[in-house]
Design a protein around this motif. Sequence first.
Motif, short mmCIF file in Angstrom:
data_model
loop_
_atom_site.label_atom_id
_atom_site.label_comp_id
_atom_site.label_asym_id
_atom_site.label_seq_id
_atom_site.Cartn_x
_atom_site.Cartn_y
_atom_site.Cartn_z
N SER A 167 0.86 -1.18 0.00
CA SER A 167 0.00 0.00 0.00
C SER A 167 0.90 1.23 0.00
N CYS A 168 0.81 2.02 -1.06
CA CYS A 168 1.67 3.20 -1.21
C CYS A 168 0.90 4.47 -0.85
N THR A 169 1.45 5.23 0.04
CA THR A 169 0.88 6.52 0.44
C THR A 169 1.99 7.56 0.43
N GLN A 170 1.80 8.58 -0.39
CA GLN A 170 2.80 9.64 -0.54
C GLN A 170 4.18 9.05 -0.88
N GLY A 171 4.15 8.00 -1.69
CA GLY A 171 5.39 7.40 -2.15
C GLY A 171 6.03 6.42 -1.20
N LYS A 172 5.44 6.21 -0.02
CA LYS A 172 6.00 5.29 0.96
C LYS A 172 5.19 4.00 0.97
N ALA A 173 5.89 2.86 0.97
CA ALA A 173 5.25 1.56 0.85
C ALA A 173 5.06 0.89 2.21
N GLU A 174 3.87 0.35 2.40
CA GLU A 174 3.56 -0.46 3.58
C GLU A 174 3.26 -1.87 3.11
N THR A 175 3.97 -2.85 3.66
CA THR A 175 3.79 -4.25 3.23
C THR A 175 2.54 -4.85 3.87
N LYS A 176 1.72 -5.52 3.04
CA LYS A 176 0.49 -6.15 3.52
C LYS A 176 0.39 -7.57 3.00
N LEU A 177 -0.38 -8.38 3.72
CA LEU A 177 -0.53 -9.79 3.39
C LEU A 177 -2.02 -10.15 3.37
N CYS A 178 -2.45 -10.80 2.29
CA CYS A 178 -3.84 -11.25 2.22
C CYS A 178 -4.10 -12.33 3.27
N PRO A 179 -5.35 -12.52 3.67
CA PRO A 179 -5.67 -13.65 4.55
C PRO A 179 -5.24 -14.96 3.91
N ASP A 180 -4.81 -15.90 4.71
CA ASP A 180 -4.33 -17.19 4.22
C ASP A 180 -5.35 -17.85 3.30
N GLY A 181 -4.90 -18.23 2.10
CA GLY A 181 -5.77 -18.87 1.13
C GLY A 181 -6.23 -17.94 0.03
N LEU A 182 -6.11 -16.64 0.25
CA LEU A 182 -6.49 -15.65 -0.75
C LEU A 182 -5.23 -15.00 -1.32
N VAL A 183 -5.37 -14.44 -2.50
CA VAL A 183 -4.23 -13.79 -3.17
C VAL A 183 -4.63 -12.40 -3.62
N PHE A 184 -3.63 -11.57 -3.88
CA PHE A 184 -3.88 -10.17 -4.23
C PHE A 184 -4.21 -10.02 -5.71
N SER A 185 -5.32 -9.34 -5.97
CA SER A 185 -5.73 -9.05 -7.34
C SER A 185 -5.14 -7.71 -7.76
N ASP A 186 -4.34 -7.74 -8.83
CA ASP A 186 -3.67 -6.53 -9.28
C ASP A 186 -4.34 -5.91 -10.51
N LYS A 187 -5.63 -6.14 -10.67
CA LYS A 187 -6.35 -5.59 -11.83
C LYS A 187 -6.38 -4.07 -11.81
N SER A 188 -6.46 -3.50 -10.64
CA SER A 188 -6.49 -2.04 -10.54
C SER A 188 -5.69 -1.60 -9.33
N SER A 189 -4.79 -0.64 -9.53
CA SER A 189 -3.99 -0.14 -8.42
C SER A 189 -4.79 0.75 -7.48
N ASN A 190 -6.02 1.07 -7.89
CA ASN A 190 -6.87 1.92 -7.05
C ASN A 190 -7.66 1.12 -6.02
N HIS A 191 -7.62 -0.20 -6.15
CA HIS A 191 -8.45 -1.03 -5.26
C HIS A 191 -7.59 -2.03 -4.51
N GLU A 192 -7.86 -2.16 -3.23
CA GLU A 192 -7.19 -3.15 -2.37
C GLU A 192 -8.11 -4.36 -2.28
N HIS A 193 -7.75 -5.42 -3.00
CA HIS A 193 -8.68 -6.55 -3.10
C HIS A 193 -7.94 -7.89 -3.09
N CYS A 194 -8.30 -8.75 -2.13
CA CYS A 194 -7.81 -10.12 -2.07
C CYS A 194 -8.93 -11.05 -2.51
#
Length: 241
Positions: free
Chosen positions: A46-73
Amino acid sequence: MQSTMLIAVCSLLIYAVVVSGQDEEFQCPERTGFYPDPYQCDLYYSCTQGKAETKLCPDGLVFSDKSSNHEHCDIPLNVECGDRTELQEPKPTKGCPRANGFYRHSDPEVCDKFYNCIDGVANEMPCPPGLIYDDMKCAWPAESKRKCENSKRDLLADGFSCPNGETVGPNGRALPHPTFPHPEDCRKFYICRNGVDPQYGSCVEGEVYNEETFKCDEPESVPGCENYYEGKEIGKKSKKN
């Protein structure tokens, strides 16, 4: 109905886990947005003002990178991970190899049911009639690599279950919803919806089931059932020979 049916997935509210504070190695492509890890499919930033915060989806789900505007597992079936082949260590529970997702039933002979795991709780779910669970989706047996000849089938109260294999009709074609005679009552019969889901059936008054045509017919046309209505009230009349 399509030859292969995907499991309908209910919308889930997904909460990601923050792995660390600000990641010093990942470089945000844009000042704001959500971006996948290049190696691990359930890890993202998750990038805010150019700084990255590392996040992890709940176990069994994966990160959907279809849109950088949405946080979706989401479940892996709905996400193309590509080269992001790594995953977090699983957190298995009874019936759930991972805490979330769809998995085979614990009984190997039960092919038409599966587990929908949510936060480590296994919820038993059925496939549509005629289909079997084939890893992430329900599919027709002929199109599945899974062999389920001994799959347990539903029983009616009198013990009837739909037989394995196709039932060929008078025209030489497989019947999609075959019917079968009742062993004791000429008027009654069984219906196998999609070949596997058993139900009771009954002919209209005055007719009996003909197992040669798979239809209801006049009693005189069905050997052994000619006298079925003898002495019985049919409407306001009593049928006699």
